[in-house]
Design an enzyme around this catalytic site. Structure first.
Site, short mmCIF file in Angstrom:
data_model
loop_
_atom_site.label_atom_id
_atom_site.label_comp_id
_atom_site.label_asym_id
_atom_site.label_seq_id
_atom_site.Cartn_x
_atom_site.Cartn_y
_atom_site.Cartn_z
N TRP A 164 -2.84 9.26 9.18
CA TRP A 164 -3.67 8.42 8.31
C TRP A 164 -5.06 8.32 8.93
CZ3 TRP A 164 0.50 4.09 8.36
CH2 TRP A 164 0.62 3.51 9.61
N ASN B 74 0.85 -1.19 0.00
CA ASN B 74 0.00 0.00 0.00
C ASN B 74 0.89 1.23 0.00
OD1 ASN B 74 -2.29 1.75 0.23
ND2 ASN B 74 -1.79 1.98 2.39
N ASP C 93 -5.52 22.63 5.80
CA ASP C 93 -5.71 21.56 4.83
C ASP C 93 -6.44 22.01 3.57
OD1 ASP C 93 -8.54 21.41 5.21
OD2 ASP C 93 -8.26 20.17 6.97
N TYR D 147 -0.12 10.40 2.92
CA TYR D 147 -0.62 10.90 4.20
C TYR D 147 0.37 11.94 4.71
CZ TYR D 147 -2.48 6.13 3.74
OH TYR D 147 -3.02 4.96 3.25
N ARG D 148 -0.13 13.06 5.17
CA ARG D 148 0.78 14.08 5.68
C ARG D 148 1.48 13.57 6.94
NH1 ARG D 148 -4.36 17.44 7.75
NH2 ARG D 148 -4.01 17.34 10.00
#
Length: 490
Positions: free
Chosen positions: A188, A170, A283, A174-175
């Protein structure tokens, strides 16, 4: 066009196309470069490379690598991004030639999937330089602070790589909030595949999760990493589908497989039971996250760097920025897949101002009463679209991208008491600022289709006005003559 090998090859390709500018003024990754990037993105500018990074000698930073859909189509060598989606579903929808002996082409199409498979390699340029975790390697990388009130510096386009069930790769973007020289916090969200790996670790009493973060790869692999590919599809395989060629993977000491063409690789462990407050962060909704939530601690064991390393960072905020272009590309790639699952879908539009999770407009070929609500519920039941807050359904002859026509359809076709569906207490995008609680809100569906008699107590829907064809052809010819004479009048 040959497949772009890595980030550096992509930069060369952009420069050859005159789609890249070089900034020679010294700028800081703390607010200055992010501000420049937002200015560039709002102006629909090209990709950019910053040649002097304040406080970080021998580093360069690139940004806005996905400036428009034409660039993405070009580096993927497709005329239409929907072609990429068809690659995934083609083996499922090909007719089987039961009554003929001409199976060669069909079998060839089916076995083409093998060319998308990833391959392991024992060579990777990023192994040229290794910094051990106790030497505080995170302090040596020019991570951004993108907004004044952010909680710190962040990795903003790190491909966070985990192994699911110890075999499925995977890669999710993700930050990651930097705490100090060898620790960070991985954001996540509960709906993401990385969070599922975390949950499985907790259920199986595992304290640590091997993890890697790749920064900078070829553009096809980076696009795959940010795509909402559902489990159990292997993200490395999906990268091969997007690139039309399998990627090479290098195995780290902790067993995690990473793209061999990475510019920077962070190797470490997520401590499953250690949750720390992460944020605030400005964001993609255009707000600072609230409330502050807790996410797992990342401990860095080592960092790998290519010589003269290049850092790729993106920025988010009020749309449309670079993530809007990426989102539009994903919309087009996944459209054929959505149409395979929900065949009545004609077209889709995730408006960039709707922040993708906020709204989708979908047109359908309507055949029976209640079909629009059926489509809403189907979308709310699959993958990333399950997080969509507002779904608007229109008829097949309404272009979802023509917002004026969509507004007309809503205004003329919607009886609010019958055609608006409200779902209370539903799962929601974790970052949605309207949520009363994290990841928990409500949804709305608007049926803006023309109604069948069964949907309006037996009443037949009014007829839409249309031109007399003979008269229209006559007027069209006369109108065309005037247009030819003086185009400035029109």
């Amino acid at each position: 066009m040959d497949q772009l090998r890595d980030l550096r090859n992509y930069i060369e390709w952009l420069e050859e196309r005159k789609s890249l500018i070089r900034i020679r003024e010294e700028l800081s990754p703390i607010l200055e470069i992010p501000t420049f990037l937002r200015k560039l993105m709002y102006s629909k500018g090209p990709s950019v490379i910053f040649e002097k990074v304040k406080g970080f000698d021998n580093w360069r930073i690139v940004g806005n690598l996905f400036p428009n859909l034409d660039t993405i189509s070009s580096f993927l060598s497709v005329d239409n991004l929907e072609e990429v989606g068809f690659r995934m579903i083609q083996p499922l929808i090909l007719p089987i030639p039961y009554k003929t002996f001409d199976k060669i082409k069909t079998l060839g199409d089916l076995t083409k999937m093998s060319s998308y498979l990833p391959k392991k390699t024992n060579k990777a340029a990023f192994t040229e330089n290794v910094i051990e975790g106790n030497d505080n390697p995170l302090d040596k990388i020019p991570f951004f602070k993108t907004w004044p009130k952010d909680g710190g510096r962040y990795i903003t386009f790190g491909m966070v790589i985990t192994l699911e069930n110890e075999k499925t790769v995977n890669m999710g973007v993700y930050r990651v909030m930097i705490l100090d020289g060898n620790k960070g916090i991985i954001h996540w969200q509960i709906h993401k595949r990385g969070a599922h790996v975390h949950l499985n670790a907790l259920e199986n009493k595992k304290d640590e999760i091997p993890v890697a973060i790749s920064i900078g790869s070829d553009p096809g692999t980076m696009l795959a990493s940010v795509s909402p590919v559902p489990y159990p599809i292997d993200k490395a395989l999906f990268a091969g589908i997007i690139r039309n060629k399998g990627i090479e993977l290098y195995e780290l000491n902790n067993g995690v497989l990473v793209p061999a063409n990475s510019e920077i690789v962070i190797e470490g462990r997520v401590l499953a039971n250690q949750l720390l407050e992460e944020g605030p962060f400005g964001d993609h909704w255009g707000y600072y996250d609230k409330p502050i939530e807790k996410y797992p601690l990342l401990v860095v064991d080592r960092v790998y760097l290519r010589d003269d390393p290049i850092y790729y960072g993106t920025v988010v905020g009020l749309p449309p920025l670079e993530d809007a272009v990426i989102g539009k590309a994903i919309e087009k790639i996944f459209k054929p897949i959505m149409q395979t699952i929900i065949p009545e879908i004609v077209d889709v539009n995730y408006p960039v101002e709707g922040v993708f999770q906020g709204m989708i407009i979908v047109s359908i070929k309507k055949r029976y009463p209640g079909q629009a609500k059926k489509v809403m519920n189907a979308l709310w039941g699959i993958g990333q679209s399950s997080l969509t807050k507002i779904i608007i359904v229109v008829d097949h002859d309404i272009d979802p991208n023509d917002i004026g026509k969509v507004i007309w359809a809503i205004s003329s076709n919607v009886n609010p008491e019958n055609d608006v569906l409200i779902i209370k207490g539903s799962h929601s995008d974790a970052l949605d600022p309207s949520n009363l609680f994290p990841s928990f809100g409500s949804k709305m569906g608007i049926d803006a289709t023309r109604k069948l008699p069964e949907e309006r107590e037996g009443k037949v829907w009014p007829e839409i006005v249309s031109e007399d064809e003979n008269v229209y052809r006559k007027i069209e010819e006369i109108f065309g003559n005037y247009l030819k004479k003086d185009k400035n009048l029109f």
